[in-house]
Design a protein around this motif. Structure first.
Motif, PDB file in Angstrom:
ATOM      1  N   ALA A 405       0.830  -1.208   0.000  1.00 57.76           N
ATOM      2  CA  ALA A 405       0.000   0.000   0.000  1.00 57.76           C
ATOM      3  C   ALA A 405       0.867   1.262   0.000  1.00 57.76           C
ATOM      4  CB  ALA A 405      -0.921  -0.008   1.219  1.00 57.76           C
ATOM      5  N   ILE A 406       1.968   1.250   0.763  1.00 56.65           N
ATOM      6  CA  ILE A 406       2.876   2.399   0.790  1.00 56.65           C
ATOM      7  C   ILE A 406       3.496   2.616  -0.586  1.00 56.65           C
ATOM      8  CG2 ILE A 406       5.116   3.164   1.659  1.00 56.65           C
ATOM      9  CD1 ILE A 406       2.975   3.688   3.644  1.00 56.65           C
ATOM     10  N   TRP A 407       3.915   1.530  -1.225  1.00 55.21           N
ATOM     11  CA  TRP A 407       4.515   1.652  -2.555  1.00 55.21           C
ATOM     12  C   TRP A 407       3.521   2.206  -3.575  1.00 55.21           C
ATOM     13  CZ3 TRP A 407       7.361  -3.713  -2.503  1.00 55.21           C
ATOM     14  CH2 TRP A 407       8.581  -3.567  -1.816  1.00 55.21           C
ATOM     15  N   LEU A 408       2.290   1.731  -3.512  1.00 58.87           N
ATOM     16  CA  LEU A 408       1.272   2.215  -4.447  1.00 58.87           C
ATOM     17  C   LEU A 408       0.980   3.696  -4.213  1.00 58.87           C
ATOM     18  CD1 LEU A 408      -1.193  -0.832  -4.472  1.00 58.87           C
ATOM     19  CD2 LEU A 408       0.420  -0.158  -6.265  1.00 58.87           C
ATOM     20  N   ALA A 409       0.906   4.092  -2.939  1.00 57.04           N
ATOM     21  CA  ALA A 409       0.655   5.506  -2.623  1.00 57.04           C
ATOM     22  C   ALA A 409       1.814   6.376  -3.113  1.00 57.04           C
ATOM     23  CB  ALA A 409       0.454   5.678  -1.118  1.00 57.04           C
ATOM     24  N   ALA A 410       3.033   5.885  -2.944  1.00 57.64           N
ATOM     25  CA  ALA A 410       4.200   6.648  -3.403  1.00 57.64           C
ATOM     26  C   ALA A 410       4.214   6.777  -4.913  1.00 57.64           C
ATOM     27  CB  ALA A 410       5.476   5.982  -2.914  1.00 57.64           C
ATOM     28  N   ALA A 411       3.762   5.730  -5.618  1.00 60.97           N
ATOM     29  CA  ALA A 411       3.712   5.791  -7.078  1.00 60.97           C
ATOM     30  C   ALA A 411       2.724   6.860  -7.547  1.00 60.97           C
ATOM     31  CB  ALA A 411       3.324   4.424  -7.638  1.00 60.97           C
ATOM     32  N   LEU A 412       1.655   7.075  -6.774  1.00 64.64           N
ATOM     33  CA  LEU A 412       0.641   8.057  -7.147  1.00 64.64           C
ATOM     34  C   LEU A 412       1.005   9.468  -6.704  1.00 64.64           C
ATOM     35  CD1 LEU A 412      -2.629   6.059  -6.307  1.00 64.64           C
ATOM     36  CD2 LEU A 412      -1.748   6.623  -8.576  1.00 64.64           C
ATOM     37  N   GLY A 414       4.086  10.382  -4.869  1.00 60.83           N
ATOM     38  CA  GLY A 414       5.485  10.661  -4.572  1.00 60.83           C
ATOM     39  C   GLY A 414       5.834  10.319  -3.131  1.00 60.83           C
ATOM     40  N   ARG A 415       7.122  10.419  -2.828  1.00 61.19           N
ATOM     41  CA  ARG A 415       7.589  10.109  -1.479  1.00 61.19           C
ATOM     42  C   ARG A 415       7.130  11.170  -0.479  1.00 61.19           C
ATOM     43  NH1 ARG A 415      13.487   9.230  -3.875  1.00 61.19           N
ATOM     44  NH2 ARG A 415      13.656   6.971  -3.890  1.00 61.19           N
ATOM     45  N   ASP A 416       6.973  10.730   0.758  1.00 60.51           N
ATOM     46  CA  ASP A 416       6.714  11.655   1.853  1.00 60.51           C
ATOM     47  C   ASP A 416       8.046  12.256   2.276  1.00 60.51           C
ATOM     48  OD1 ASP A 416       5.986  12.957   4.202  1.00 60.51           O
ATOM     49  OD2 ASP A 416       4.500  11.452   4.710  1.00 60.51           O
ATOM     50  N   ILE A 417       8.144  13.581   2.303  1.00 63.41           N
ATOM     51  CA  ILE A 417       9.433  14.227   2.590  1.00 63.41           C
ATOM     52  C   ILE A 417       9.389  15.010   3.899  1.00 63.41           C
ATOM     53  CG2 ILE A 417      10.123  14.333   0.170  1.00 63.41           C
ATOM     54  CD1 ILE A 417       9.296  17.301   0.210  1.00 63.41           C
ATOM     55  N   VAL A 418       8.580  14.580   4.829  1.00 60.17           N
ATOM     56  CA  VAL A 418       8.493  15.250   6.126  1.00 60.17           C
ATOM     57  C   VAL A 418       9.515  14.654   7.082  1.00 60.17           C
ATOM     58  CG1 VAL A 418       7.037  15.710   8.126  1.00 60.17           C
ATOM     59  CG2 VAL A 418       6.064  15.797   5.832  1.00 60.17           C
ATOM     60  N   SER A 419      10.306  15.498   7.713  1.00 63.72           N
ATOM     61  CA  SER A 419      11.255  15.058   8.727  1.00 63.72           C
ATOM     62  C   SER A 419      10.588  15.074  10.090  1.00 63.72           C
ATOM     63  CB  SER A 419      12.475  15.974   8.752  1.00 63.72           C
ATOM     64  OG  SER A 419      13.262  15.719   9.898  1.00 63.72           O
ATOM     65  N   LEU A 420      10.816  14.028  10.872  1.00 63.68           N
ATOM     66  CA  LEU A 420      10.300  13.969  12.238  1.00 63.68           C
ATOM     67  C   LEU A 420      11.449  14.013  13.248  1.00 63.68           C
ATOM     68  CD1 LEU A 420       7.468  11.302  11.859  1.00 63.68           C
ATOM     69  CD2 LEU A 420       7.263  13.789  11.952  1.00 63.68           C
ATOM     70  N   ALA A 421      12.510  14.727  12.887  1.00 61.48           N
ATOM     71  CA  ALA A 421      13.654  14.827  13.791  1.00 61.48           C
ATOM     72  C   ALA A 421      13.270  15.464  15.110  1.00 61.48           C
ATOM     73  CB  ALA A 421      14.776  15.629  13.122  1.00 61.48           C
ATOM     74  N   SER A 422      12.188  16.233  15.127  1.00 57.48           N
ATOM     75  CA  SER A 422      11.769  16.894  16.365  1.00 57.48           C
ATOM     76  C   SER A 422      11.327  15.906  17.439  1.00 57.48           C
ATOM     77  CB  SER A 422      10.628  17.870  16.074  1.00 57.48           C
ATOM     78  OG  SER A 422       9.529  17.198  15.498  1.00 57.48           O
ATOM     79  N   VAL A 423      11.067  14.654  17.072  1.00 57.83           N
ATOM     80  CA  VAL A 423      10.663  13.685  18.096  1.00 57.83           C
ATOM     81  C   VAL A 423      11.808  13.414  19.066  1.00 57.83           C
ATOM     82  CG1 VAL A 423       9.002  12.563  16.571  1.00 57.83           C
ATOM     83  CG2 VAL A 423      11.320  11.661  16.704  1.00 57.83           C
ATOM     84  N   ARG A 424      13.032  13.789  18.703  1.00 59.57           N
ATOM     85  CA  ARG A 424      14.153  13.627  19.630  1.00 59.57           C
ATOM     86  C   ARG A 424      14.077  14.629  20.782  1.00 59.57           C
ATOM     87  NH1 ARG A 424      19.051  13.178  15.183  1.00 59.57           N
ATOM     88  NH2 ARG A 424      18.031  11.683  13.800  1.00 59.57           N
ATOM     89  N   HIS A 425      13.239  15.663  20.622  1.00 61.07           N
ATOM     90  CA  HIS A 425      13.059  16.672  21.675  1.00 61.07           C
ATOM     91  C   HIS A 425      11.560  16.785  21.983  1.00 61.07           C
ATOM     92  CE1 HIS A 425      17.201  17.976  20.750  1.00 61.07           C
ATOM     93  NE2 HIS A 425      16.830  17.824  19.490  1.00 61.07           N
ATOM     94  N   PRO A 426      10.936  15.739  22.495  1.00 63.97           N
ATOM     95  CA  PRO A 426       9.478  15.745  22.626  1.00 63.97           C
ATOM     96  C   PRO A 426       8.946  16.791  23.594  1.00 63.97           C
ATOM     97  CG  PRO A 426      10.431  13.870  23.799  1.00 63.97           C
ATOM     98  CD  PRO A 426      11.537  14.491  23.002  1.00 63.97           C
ATOM     99  N   ARG A 427       9.779  17.304  24.531  1.00 66.37           N
ATOM    100  CA  ARG A 427       9.294  18.247  25.524  1.00 66.37           C
ATOM    101  C   ARG A 427       9.577  19.698  25.159  1.00 66.37           C
ATOM    102  NH1 ARG A 427      11.707  18.383  29.938  1.00 66.37           N
ATOM    103  NH2 ARG A 427       9.937  18.988  31.239  1.00 66.37           N
TER     104      ARG A 427
END
Length: 489
Positions: A405-412, A414-427
């Motif tokens: 399902a992820i591959w099919l969604a990406a084909a339609l 494109g890739r998700d380009i959101v960074s979640l680096a902020s989860v390293r600082h949750p507070r």
């Protein structure tokens, strides 16, 4: 009732426990697994996790979801005393304690080989676990955001420079996928020039991908270089202090992201903290039927498989041991379970033999290579073969459907380009309340950056290492038809 203890929940341990719990008779034995992680990592998907082509959680297979009859202990085995049939377990919470067993299966797996190169321990990220792949992806995405706010210059070049050390399958696949992501990403940043991207692959040997022929390996190098990559063959990393990479050729450059894929080392628990026999590399000595010991001196009630076991490669027939990759670990886990059951029931065991049916690698979106004997397939068809094989090989239909399902969604879309680096600082948002004066004042919690959880913290003397960044062990191959089980990096 007898206790079968499985040490490690990677490929070999997971499949051994899965087969045992389905084939054991009622009240014949109970299976206990000890592992610091609650999941098995499907490592062939890690390069695609880097590129955002596979969701990180879909590359992890839950142990508790699939091992419904196995008792799972979240912790680390720090010592094996087989003479007394006892292990010492350090649980996730609480003090260490002993656990008795009747039969032990050692599948602790190898660890990333780290060399005493200045700066590597402080700057580099490995590529063996899901959290490492996620951190690499987030760091690249964050680097683009930061670089887009800077004028052209050294700081911007550093943010857009990526270095991979190690030219085995894990390194080449990860390098190719991350390069593919970066080249598609830069088009979304009009402030940046695509020519500013600088990707370096450093390999100590004079070739990459030792599992394929020299001709195919050279084609891969040319393919990467045509895409703008710098491939440094026969080159060592001398230093990486503060992100300043110094190569043995004299070349120097600053790199904000350094990924270390320069091979495997013996598991320090197996190497230093067990009375089971080990060889001069720190690997568990295992017979062809996966029983610990030698042909003349088997160790009763002890079995081993996977990356920390020196399993004779009967298919090669020249005294070598099987390479530490997924195709062998999966099949060894299943074979070990069959032999252990046969031994419990007084039947003959069978030797492990597996003939490879080729190797396949992804080199980025729409690019790949497949080789079997004299058959070589390159480009888009090989990439489709890689994806088709692994979507069928990943354990459970639930994971297959999610990945597809992820591959099919990406084909339609494109890739998700959101960074979640902020989860390293949750507070951070909670503490600062949005005050820009306080944004940089929140200390990073000790657990913010996930560390690879090995079977035991590696002592400095655990494994003698060569004095250079050597090659990675073979890590990707296409074994049997896709329904037989995973292979890969």
């Amino acid at each position: 009732m007898r206790t079968i203890l499985v040490v490690g929940g990677g490929y070999a341990g997971f499949y051994a426990a899965w087969r045992l719990e389905r084939k054991l008779r009622r009240d014949e034995a109970r299976v206990v697994m000890v592992d610091p992680r609650p999941y098995m990592t499907y490592q062939p998907f890690l390069p695609e996790v880097l590129a955002g082509s596979v969701e990180a959680r879909h590359a992890a297979v839950s142990q508790r979801r699939h091992l419904k009859k196995t008792k799972i202990i979240s912790g680390t085995v720090v010592r094996i005393d087989h003479a007394s049939r006892t292990v010492t377990i350090r649980p996730a919470e609480g003090p260490a304690y002993p656990l008795r067993y009747d039969v032990i299966v050692v599948t602790a797996g190898a660890v990333t080989r780290k060399l005493a190169i200045p700066g590597v321990a402080d700057q580099a990220i490995g590529l063996k676990h899901v959290e490492e792949a996620v951190a690499i992806r987030d760091q690249l995405l964050t680097a683009f955001d930061r670089a887009s706010t800077l004028p052209p210059g050294p700081r911007r070049r550093r943010l857009l420079t990526v270095t991979f050390v190690g030219g085995g399958f894990s390194g080449v696949e990860g390098f190719g996928e991350l390069l593919s992501l970066a080249q598609s990403l830069v088009r979304r940043y009009p402030e940046l020039d695509p020519a500013e991207l600088s990707f370096h692959l450093v390999e100590a040997r004079d070739r990459i991908l030792p599992e394929v022929s020299g001709k195919s390996g050279r084609w891969v190098v040319r393919s990467l270089e045509r895409r703008g990559a710098h491939v440094h063959l026969g080159t060592l990393v001398r230093s990486a202090e503060d992100g300043h990479v110094v190569l043995s050729t004299g070349e120097e450059f600053d790199s904000d992201l350094i990924v270390w894929t320069a091979g495997n080392a013996a598991n320090p628990m197996v190497h230093n903290h067990t009375d089971l026999p080990i060889d001069d590399r720190g690997m568990l000595v295992v017979r062809a039927d996966l029983r610990v010991g030698t042909a003349d001196a088997p160790v009763p009630d002890a079995w081993g498989a996977g990356d920390d076991a020196a399993v004779p490669d009967l298919a090669a027939g020249d005294g070598r041991t099987t390479v530490p990759n997924a195709q062998h670990a999966v099949r060894q886990g299943k074979h070990l379970a069959r032999n252990l059951l046969a031994d419990l029931r007084g039947r003959r065991t069978e030797d492990y033999v597996h003939h490879s049916l080729g190797t396949v690698a992804t080199l980025g979106l729409g690019r790949g290579i497949f080789e079997w004997r004299f058959v070589v397939i390159k480009g888009f068809p090989a990439w489709l073969m890689h994806r088709g094989y692994h979507v069928l090989a990943v354990p459970s239909w639930e994971r297959k459907v999610r990945v597809l399902a992820i591959w099919l969604a990406a084909a339609l879309f494109g890739r998700d380009i959101v960074s979640l680096a902020s989860v390293r600082h949750p507070r951070r948002a909670f503490v600062t309340g949005g005050d820009p004066e306080l944004t940089g004042a929140v200390p990073e919690p000790a657990h913010a950056v996930p560390e690879p959880a090995h079977a035991v913290p590696e002592p400095a003397h655990a494994v003698p290492e060569p004095a250079h960044a050597g090659p990675e062990e073979p890590a990707d191959a296409v074994p049997e038809p896709a329904h037989a089980g995973p292979a890969g990096s």
